[in-house]
Design an enzyme around this catalytic site. Structure first.
Site, PDB file in Angstrom:
ATOM      1  N   SER A 142      -9.073   2.483   3.571  1.00 41.05           N
ATOM      2  CA  SER A 142      -8.244   3.122   2.559  1.00 41.05           C
ATOM      3  C   SER A 142      -7.307   2.158   1.835  1.00 41.05           C
ATOM      4  O   SER A 142      -6.603   2.549   0.912  1.00 41.05           O
ATOM      5  CB  SER A 142      -7.398   4.224   3.222  1.00 41.05           C
ATOM      6  OG  SER A 142      -6.539   3.668   4.207  1.00 41.05           O
ATOM      7  N   LYS A 196       0.842  -1.193   0.000  1.00 43.47           N
ATOM      8  CA  LYS A 196       0.000   0.000   0.000  1.00 43.47           C
ATOM      9  C   LYS A 196       0.883   1.252   0.000  1.00 43.47           C
ATOM     10  O   LYS A 196       1.879   1.327   0.726  1.00 43.47           O
ATOM     11  CB  LYS A 196      -0.893  -0.009   1.238  1.00 43.47           C
ATOM     12  CG  LYS A 196      -1.850   1.169   1.352  1.00 43.47           C
ATOM     13  CD  LYS A 196      -2.679   1.037   2.626  1.00 43.47           C
ATOM     14  CE  LYS A 196      -3.606   2.214   2.854  1.00 43.47           C
ATOM     15  NZ  LYS A 196      -4.380   2.088   4.110  1.00 43.47           N
ATOM     16  N   SER A 231      -9.237   0.318   7.879  1.00 47.81           N
ATOM     17  CA  SER A 231      -8.741   0.423   6.509  1.00 47.81           C
ATOM     18  C   SER A 231      -8.195  -0.864   5.917  1.00 47.81           C
ATOM     19  O   SER A 231      -7.930  -0.925   4.715  1.00 47.81           O
ATOM     20  CB  SER A 231      -7.665   1.509   6.416  1.00 47.81           C
ATOM     21  OG  SER A 231      -8.239   2.783   6.570  1.00 47.81           O
TER      22      SER A 231
END
Length: 480
Positions: A150, A72, A174
């Site tokens: 996210s 990520k 997230s």
């Protein structure tokens, strides 16, 4: 070519048996990513040549030799690679990381090969991964729907068959929320289990709310990756109690008869939990009863006042302002309003107005709420809490849009009601893809354990995986 949906443990076994080489695993993952990523936009920075070089050098005796993963694009760094945190201004500046984070070092030591960077909402602030810098990440089950946030890019990449494992970080849900919405496994470990170092950024990992986590296809992979990346490093602000044995040994182990509470309502009474989310949770509760556990309605009483203390919310702007000060230093100029999304700028301005006393009071309120949540496990004698990971259907692309007037996305905040409480308390939580909704979208169900008790999550998660398997489910916009 190996099965696109074979998990990391299975892919590693192919290398050990001589049926595949690390280079072959990586080439197959590149082919898959090139085939499906244009429709999904999960991998925003491909690192294919670097991955090929790493695959050629990986020790064959490493536990996950040659298994590809994505990282990520937030908080955790890989040396020499682009880093933007979902921010258009940082992307345009061409910033590249000057070091490997401990997470990346440990993944490499375990034999994993970094295939690319996965999309995130700007600064990980929003519940849908739609940064202006990179465009929306789409759900492989329905490309008109969000992949969550996210860590939406990571969850979509795993769900679509690009890679079997992805990194994510979780400051309010997230990892678990996108895992639920994309139909994969999402593990948020105990606070302090996995180092975010060596840098100290984001104001002490968002006041202790955030931790590195993993998104996988199977419970055994979640356990294996956790073994690879966990452990305290010098300078870490928090420390989780060490496990009694490897986490991989918990998969298939008898959890015993556990006392499990069920939460399928909003304790504050402010929202109505979607009926299919309730039905999914009740079905899992029934299965846990069949498996021999004591299951009953119950949850920490303090949740009636809200999942997190409102006094803490003012700290969020401070965290964001502090991080953008650091990013400005890296790109050689201050971050300006033109560099970021309007809602993010509103957070930055709000953060610069918070006094030190107000900030300290917010941290105190956070710790008090954590104490009250943990008491349900430590004093009331419960082992696990079962709840829908998210209490509503997966939203469409563009449906959850933060603005300068509403930077916290008041609609989206309700999506986090069952996840954020374990960021407050620091406890481990696991989202499992145990249900398929009537519209064909996945629905995750979450289990949470006491501080440091990932072992229980993995034991019961493996029980449920065997009883309610999901491995044969394939998204229509994934690898064919």
């Amino acid at each position: 070519m190996s099965d696109a949906y074979l998990d990391a443990t299975g892919q590693a076994a192919l290398v050990r048996s001589g049926e595949a080489t690390p280079g072959e695993l990586v080439e197959q993952a590149i082919e898959r990513t090139e085939a499906v990523n244009p429709d999904i936009n999960a991998v925003i920075v491909p690192l294919y040549d670097k991955a090929r070089r790493e695959a050629a050098e990986v020790p064959r005796d490493a536990p996950f030799a040659g298994v590809p993963y994505v990282l990520k694009d937030l908080t955790v760094h890989s040396k020499g690679d682009p880093y933007s945190a979902g921010c258009a201004g940082v992307k345009a500046a061409g910033y590249r990381s000057d070091h490997d984070s401990h997470f990346v070092e440990r993944m490499r030591a375990a034999g994993f090969v970094l295939l690319g960077k996965a999309s995130t909402s700007e600064m990980g602030m929003y519940e849908s991964t739609e940064p202006l810098a990179w465009g929306p990440c789409r759900n492989p089950w329905n490309t008109g729907r969000s992949a969550g946030g996210s860590s939406g890019g990571s969850a979509a990449a795993v769900a679509a068959g690009m890679v079997p494992v992805a990194h994510g970080n979780d400051g309010g849900g997230s990892v678990r929320s996108p895992a639920s919405q994309c139909g994969v496994v999402g593990l948020k470990p105990t606070r302090g289990r996995v180092s975010s170092g060596p840098m100290v950024v984001e104001s002490d990992t968002v006041c202790g709310m955030a931790t590195e986590g993993v998104i996988t296809r199977s419970v055994r992979d979640a356990a294996g990756v956790l073994d690879a990346v966990s452990g305290h490093r010098p300078g870490d602000g928090y420390h989780a109690p060490p496990p009694h044995r490897p986490f991989a040994a918990e998969v298939g182990a008898d959890p015993g008869r556990l006392r499990i509470g069920v939460l399928d309502v909003d304790p504050t009474g402010q929202i109505t939990v979607d009926p299919e989310s309730v039905a999914a949770t009740r079905a899992v509760a029934d299965k846990l009863t069949e498996l021999g556990h004591d299951v009953a309605d119950g949850y920490p009483e303090t949740l009636r006042t809200g999942m997190w203390p409102l006094d803490w919310f003012g700290c969020v702007g401070v965290v964001i302002a502090r991080e953008f000060d650091w990013l400005g230093g890296q790109i050689g100029r201050p971050i300006t309003e033109a560099d970021v999304e309007p809602a993010t700028w509103a957070y930055i301005e709000q953060g610069r107005s918070v006094s030190a006393i107000t900030y300290a009071a917010g941290i105190d309120a956070l710790r008090v709420q954590a104490r009250e949540i943990e008491r349900w496990w430590e004093e009331d004698g419960w082992d696990l809490l079962l709840a829908p990971t998210v209490p509503a259907p997966t939203p469409g692309i563009g449906q959850l849009g933060a603005t300068a007037d509403d930077p916290s996305e008041s609609v989206a905040m309700s999506m986090l009601q069952n996840t954020v409480l374990f960021n407050v308390s620091g406890q481990p939580a696991l989202s499992l893809p145990l249900h398929q909704r009537s519209d064909g979208m996945p629905q995750g169900v979450q289990l949470a354990a006491a501080y440091g008790r990932e072992d229980l999550l993995l034991r019961v998660g493996a029980q449920l995986e065997a009883a309610l398997p999901w491995a044969d489910r394939r998204p229509p916009h994934g690898v064919r």
